[in-house]
Design a protein around this motif. Structure first.
Motif, mmCIF file in Angstrom:
data_model
loop_
_atom_site.group_PDB
_atom_site.id
_atom_site.type_symbol
_atom_site.label_atom_id
_atom_site.label_comp_id
_atom_site.label_asym_id
_atom_site.label_seq_id
_atom_site.Cartn_x
_atom_site.Cartn_y
_atom_site.Cartn_z
ATOM 1 N N GLY A 92 0.686 -1.065 0.083
ATOM 2 C CA GLY A 92 0.185 0.022 -0.129
ATOM 3 C C GLY A 92 0.984 1.188 0.094
ATOM 4 N N GLU A 93 0.257 2.236 0.066
ATOM 5 C CA GLU A 93 0.852 3.704 0.015
ATOM 6 C C GLU A 93 0.344 4.629 1.381
ATOM 7 N N PHE A 94 0.917 5.482 1.714
ATOM 8 C CA PHE A 94 0.298 6.396 2.592
ATOM 9 C C PHE A 94 0.976 7.706 2.470
ATOM 10 N N THR A 95 0.344 8.771 2.744
ATOM 11 C CA THR A 95 0.992 10.124 2.598
ATOM 12 C C THR A 95 0.904 10.772 4.173
ATOM 13 N N LEU A 96 1.840 11.609 4.445
ATOM 14 C CA LEU A 96 1.987 12.263 5.662
ATOM 15 C C LEU A 96 2.058 13.838 5.435
ATOM 16 N N ALA A 130 2.096 19.332 8.947
ATOM 17 C CA ALA A 130 1.557 20.642 8.882
ATOM 18 C C ALA A 130 0.133 20.769 8.470
ATOM 19 N N ASP A 131 -0.435 19.850 7.894
ATOM 20 C CA ASP A 131 -1.778 19.676 7.227
ATOM 21 C C ASP A 131 -2.432 18.357 7.232
ATOM 22 N N PRO A 132 -2.788 17.797 8.368
ATOM 23 C CA PRO A 132 -3.376 16.593 8.504
ATOM 24 C C PRO A 132 -4.430 16.291 7.427
ATOM 25 N N ASP A 133 -5.146 17.192 6.893
ATOM 26 C CA ASP A 133 -6.203 16.942 5.730
ATOM 27 C C ASP A 133 -5.477 16.228 4.583
ATOM 28 N N LYS A 134 -4.235 16.463 4.424
ATOM 29 C CA LYS A 134 -3.577 16.189 3.253
ATOM 30 C C LYS A 134 -2.897 14.621 3.322
ATOM 31 N N CYS A 135 -3.101 14.105 4.601
ATOM 32 C CA CYS A 135 -2.707 12.832 4.921
ATOM 33 C C CYS A 135 -3.663 11.754 4.212
ATOM 34 N N ARG A 136 -2.973 10.571 3.961
ATOM 35 C CA ARG A 136 -3.772 9.625 3.241
ATOM 36 C C ARG A 136 -3.414 8.457 3.680
ATOM 37 N N PHE A 184 -8.079 -0.972 3.431
ATOM 38 C CA PHE A 184 -8.621 -0.149 4.268
ATOM 39 C C PHE A 184 -8.152 1.245 3.512
ATOM 40 N N LYS A 185 -9.367 2.301 3.232
ATOM 41 C CA LYS A 185 -8.756 3.351 2.497
ATOM 42 C C LYS A 185 -9.437 4.563 3.352
ATOM 43 N N SER A 186 -8.422 5.519 3.748
ATOM 44 C CA SER A 186 -8.800 6.661 4.291
ATOM 45 C C SER A 186 -9.783 7.864 3.753
ATOM 46 N N LYS A 187 -10.542 8.327 4.367
ATOM 47 C CA LYS A 187 -11.656 9.378 3.763
ATOM 48 C C LYS A 187 -11.392 10.828 4.396
ATOM 49 N N SER A 188 -10.736 10.705 5.569
ATOM 50 C CA SER A 188 -10.758 11.792 6.368
ATOM 51 C C SER A 188 -9.567 11.721 7.451
ATOM 52 N N VAL A 189 -8.748 12.700 7.676
ATOM 53 C CA VAL A 189 -7.849 12.766 9.019
ATOM 54 C C VAL A 189 -7.822 13.886 9.738
ATOM 55 N N LYS A 190 -7.687 13.728 10.877
ATOM 56 C CA LYS A 190 -7.803 14.897 11.783
ATOM 57 C C LYS A 190 -6.415 14.657 12.970
ATOM 58 N N LYS A 191 -6.026 15.804 13.294
ATOM 59 C CA LYS A 191 -4.855 15.701 14.331
ATOM 60 C C LYS A 191 -5.571 15.419 15.538
ATOM 61 N N ALA A 192 -4.872 14.242 16.156
ATOM 62 C CA ALA A 192 -5.361 13.857 17.686
ATOM 63 C C ALA A 192 -4.437 13.862 18.614
ATOM 64 N N GLY A 193 -3.131 14.596 18.368
ATOM 65 C CA GLY A 193 -2.301 14.754 19.582
ATOM 66 C C GLY A 193 -0.973 15.103 18.888
ATOM 67 N N ASP A 194 0.034 15.364 19.799
ATOM 68 C CA ASP A 194 1.336 15.542 19.244
ATOM 69 C C ASP A 194 2.060 14.882 17.981
ATOM 70 N N ALA A 229 -0.395 11.873 17.050
ATOM 71 C CA ALA A 229 -1.499 10.739 16.842
ATOM 72 C C ALA A 229 -2.513 11.652 15.731
ATOM 73 N N LEU A 230 -3.078 10.764 14.666
ATOM 74 C CA LEU A 230 -3.954 11.237 13.816
ATOM 75 C C LEU A 230 -5.419 10.283 13.972
ATOM 76 N N GLU A 231 -6.551 11.054 14.148
ATOM 77 C CA GLU A 231 -7.675 10.373 14.153
ATOM 78 C C GLU A 231 -7.966 10.014 12.583
ATOM 79 N N VAL A 232 -8.046 8.963 12.016
ATOM 80 C CA VAL A 232 -8.201 8.589 10.849
ATOM 81 C C VAL A 232 -9.415 7.630 10.532
ATOM 82 N N SER A 233 -10.447 8.383 9.714
ATOM 83 C CA SER A 233 -11.647 7.487 9.288
ATOM 84 C C SER A 233 -11.671 7.329 7.846
ATOM 85 N N GLY A 234 -12.068 6.118 7.491
ATOM 86 C CA GLY A 234 -12.346 5.585 6.335
ATOM 87 C C GLY A 234 -13.091 4.202 5.923
#
Length: 201
Positions: free
Chosen positions: A67-71, A74-80, A117-127, A129-134
Motif C-alpha cells: 500500500g501507500e500512505f501520505t503524511l 502541517a496539514d493533516p487533511d492532506k494525509c492519506r 483500508f482506505k482513508s476518507k478523512s484525517v484529523k490531528k489527535a495529539g502531538d 497522533a491522527l484520527e483516521v476515518s475511512g
C-alpha cells in the motif's frame, strides 16, 4: 620503506555501522516527514487477536501487506492511508487452521483475496497522533472505521532512504463482515494491530 597494515574488515564494518547510526539518530524535521510513502512489507506487522472458548486469546498475522500512505504534519487533511493485506498470507502457526481460515467459511480468500483500508478523512489527535476515518473492506463487505494512528518514528535507512512508521490498534466484530462461522467457539470481537514502515517516494 614502511608499509601500513591493511585496514581490517572489522574496522570497515564498524565505520559503516557508525554512519548508519548517525543517519538513524538524525531527528526528522516536519518538512522531511511530509510526503508520500510506499509500504515496506518486510518491516511491517499485521496481527489479530481472537478469543477461543471464552478462555484464552490466540494470535495470528498476515505476512503479506502493501500500500501507500501520505503524511503532512502541517496539514493533516492532506494525509492519506491506503493499505492492503493479502488474505492467503494468514499465519497462525498451524497449517490446518490457516487453510480453514482461507476457506469460504471464514475469509474466503479465493473470492476476496484482500483486506483493504482506505482513508476518507484525517484529523490531528495529539502531538504524534491522527484520527483516521475511512472504509474497511473484508470478505467483500465495506464498513466505516475510525482509528487512532500513532506516528512511531522516522529517519534515514542504511542506503540514505527516508522512512516513517506508524501503528494503530482497533477492534471489529467479524459478524459485521459476514464471518459467522465458529460462533460460540470463537469470539465475535477481533482486535487488530497494524504497524507499518514506509519508504518515502
Amino acid at each position: 620503506m614502511i608499509r601500513r597494515p591493511p585496514r581490517s574488515t572489522q574496522s570497515r564494518s564498524s565505520a559503516a555501522s557508525d554512519v548508519y547510526k548517525r543517519q538513524a539518530d538524525e531527528p526528522a524535521k516536519a518538512v522531511d516527514l511530509a510526503g508520500s510513502y510506499k509500504v515496506d512489507g518486510v518491516h511491517s506487522s499485521n496481527v489479530f487477536r481472537i478469543k477461543h472458548l471464552d478462555t484464552a486469546y490466540f494470535y495470528g498475522r498476515f505476512n503479506d501487506c502493501d500500500g501507500e500512505f501520505t503524511l503532512d504534519p502541517a496539514d493533516p487533511d492532506k494525509c492519506r492511508f491506503d493499505i492492503r493485506l493479502k488474505v492467503v498470507s494468514v499465519d497462525t502457526a498451524n497449517s490446518g487452521r490457516d487453510d480453514h481460515l482461507r476457506s469460504e467459511e471464514y475469509f474466503d480468500a479465493e473470492k476476496h483475496p484482500y483486506i483493504t483500508f482506505k482513508s476518507k478523512s484525517v484529523k490531528k489527535a495529539g502531538d504524534t497522533a491522527l484520527e483516521v476515518s475511512g472504509d474497511l473492506t473484508l470478505r467483500g463487505v465495506t464498513k466505516p472505521l475510525t482509528a487512532t494512528v500513532e506516528l512511531t518514528g522516522s529517519g534515514k535507512g542504511f542506503r540514505g532512504e527516508f522512512r516513517a512508521g506508524w501503528e494503530t490498534t482497533f477492534t471489529i466484530k467479524r459478524s459485521d463482515f459476514g464471518m459467522t462461522a465458529g460462533q460460540g467457539a470463537l469470539s465475535d470481537e477481533v482486535r487488530i494491530t497494524i504497524s507499518v514502515e514506509g519508504i518515502k517516494s
